[in-house]
Design a protein around this motif. Sequence first.
Motif, mmCIF file in Angstrom:
data_model
loop_
_atom_site.group_PDB
_atom_site.id
_atom_site.type_symbol
_atom_site.label_atom_id
_atom_site.label_comp_id
_atom_site.label_asym_id
_atom_site.label_seq_id
_atom_site.Cartn_x
_atom_site.Cartn_y
_atom_site.Cartn_z
ATOM 1 N N PHE A 87 53.846 42.168 36.186
ATOM 2 C CA PHE A 87 53.739 42.354 35.408
ATOM 3 C C PHE A 87 53.360 40.769 34.330
ATOM 4 O O PHE A 87 52.631 41.479 33.212
ATOM 5 N N ARG A 88 53.526 40.168 34.462
ATOM 6 C CA ARG A 88 52.690 38.290 33.915
ATOM 7 C C ARG A 88 50.931 38.823 33.489
ATOM 8 O O ARG A 88 50.512 38.612 32.165
ATOM 9 N N LYS A 89 50.411 39.271 34.529
ATOM 10 C CA LYS A 89 49.478 39.730 34.600
ATOM 11 C C LYS A 89 48.335 40.615 33.977
ATOM 12 O O LYS A 89 47.657 41.188 33.767
ATOM 13 N N GLY A 90 49.319 41.635 33.269
ATOM 14 C CA GLY A 90 49.532 42.697 32.469
ATOM 15 C C GLY A 90 48.938 43.805 33.267
ATOM 16 O O GLY A 90 48.230 45.032 33.073
ATOM 17 N N ASN A 91 49.904 43.664 34.308
ATOM 18 C CA ASN A 91 48.744 45.477 35.626
ATOM 19 C C ASN A 91 50.130 46.132 35.808
ATOM 20 O O ASN A 91 49.758 47.206 36.305
ATOM 21 N N VAL A 92 51.574 45.960 35.231
ATOM 22 C CA VAL A 92 52.719 47.532 35.204
ATOM 23 C C VAL A 92 53.094 46.864 33.454
ATOM 24 O O VAL A 92 53.431 45.774 32.837
#
Length: 439
Positions: free
Chosen positions: A267-272
């Motif tokens: 989530f933190r990396k913007g992948n979900v």
Amino acid sequence: MKQQELLQHTDKINELLARYGVKFGIYKNHTFKEQLFPFDSIPRVIAHDEFAQLERGLKQRVTALNQFLKDIYGKKQIVKDGIIPEDFIFSSSGYMAECEGVMPVKGVYSHISGIDLVKGKDGCWYILEDNLRVPSGASYPMIARDLCRRSSPKTFQDIHLEDNRNYAGLLRKTMNYVNTGGHTVILTPGRYNAAYFEHSYLAEKTGAHLVTGSELMVEKDQLFYLSADGRKERVGAVYRRISDEYLDPMNFNPESLIGIPHLYDVFRKGNVALLNAPGNGVADDKGIYYFVPKMIRYYLGEEPVLSNAPTYLPFYEEDMHYVLEHFDRLVLKDVAEAGGYGVVFGRSMTREEKEKFIALLKKESRRFIAQEVIDFQDLDILDEGKIVPRKADLRAFVLMGEEPMVWKSGLTRFSRNPDSFIVNSSQGGGFKDTWVLYQ
């Protein structure tokens, strides 16, 4: 009266709700117990123009709350400008330091907001509470309306009524807006969760996969769903019905057995996308509620369309003085409680109880808010064959995609106790459909 024929089918509709497993569960004394959520077939009816005003106010409020969350986990300008005290925010049990500097996909924090309102006898609507973590309840009026249509089609033939069957479409639109590429799943803690019926029902209606934590895994900064035939399918959006602290044992509560290790890293990396975003609890803290009208003015430059119930913070010396002076006419709420728990009425306490509570209030002033008791409207319900008045509130649902969308329906909850203002299902309340008329 259009509803008259529907009343004859009340027992049948409740029998169908029981047959379909429309229940909620509660834990009490370390025991899980399921019970039916009693349905009353006399609907709450809201006129078109009245709901249009509610819609404007709800969109405004949820927009400001999303701005607040973005700000408080980012620049914290509202704190720097002295609108909300710093220690008030960071002492909130809903504030999560792990969320600092983390921006959700497309900047949306509260994708599904449940806003609780009551209508006063003065004709004005008052907001009692904002629910921005995992608000539940939309499934009940959805399935109840469907069963009412089947049981009494004549009732709905000529009435100019907004169709509430589009909630699943609004939810799917919200999911798709933030999906990073891949499947959408509804993450449930499992069968023994209080709202499990809703999890499964919304999965069916939206076409999302209903999954538990054991069916999801993180690999190379991506989230995957393990299908029944053993394939790994990428997940782009998770409508999670698990509390923040249990989402990821590697980042939050290490004892969680229902979360997904490293989910928050993805989530933190913007992948979900996680719907709703972790950390939202700081915005629906009952103490922060006091500041929402100020947020609306601060972020949007507008006057609030909808009013809070008159609220006092014993945290402030001036408000503490007011609370002590007018204790008997106020309702006191523990900011950490939910579901109708932690709510006490000053007028209902014995002298000894008051003295004990006031001592606690002075010791832990941040823990409580005090509100004027709004004499909100009664709605008619059918009780053992008689129509009687009971207190009722409304949970309105606002879904945030490219823009806020207000569902033209809602969950109306009522007290079955003639002397009670508390309507929550966990406190023995029932529910009814909410009819929004169109022109």
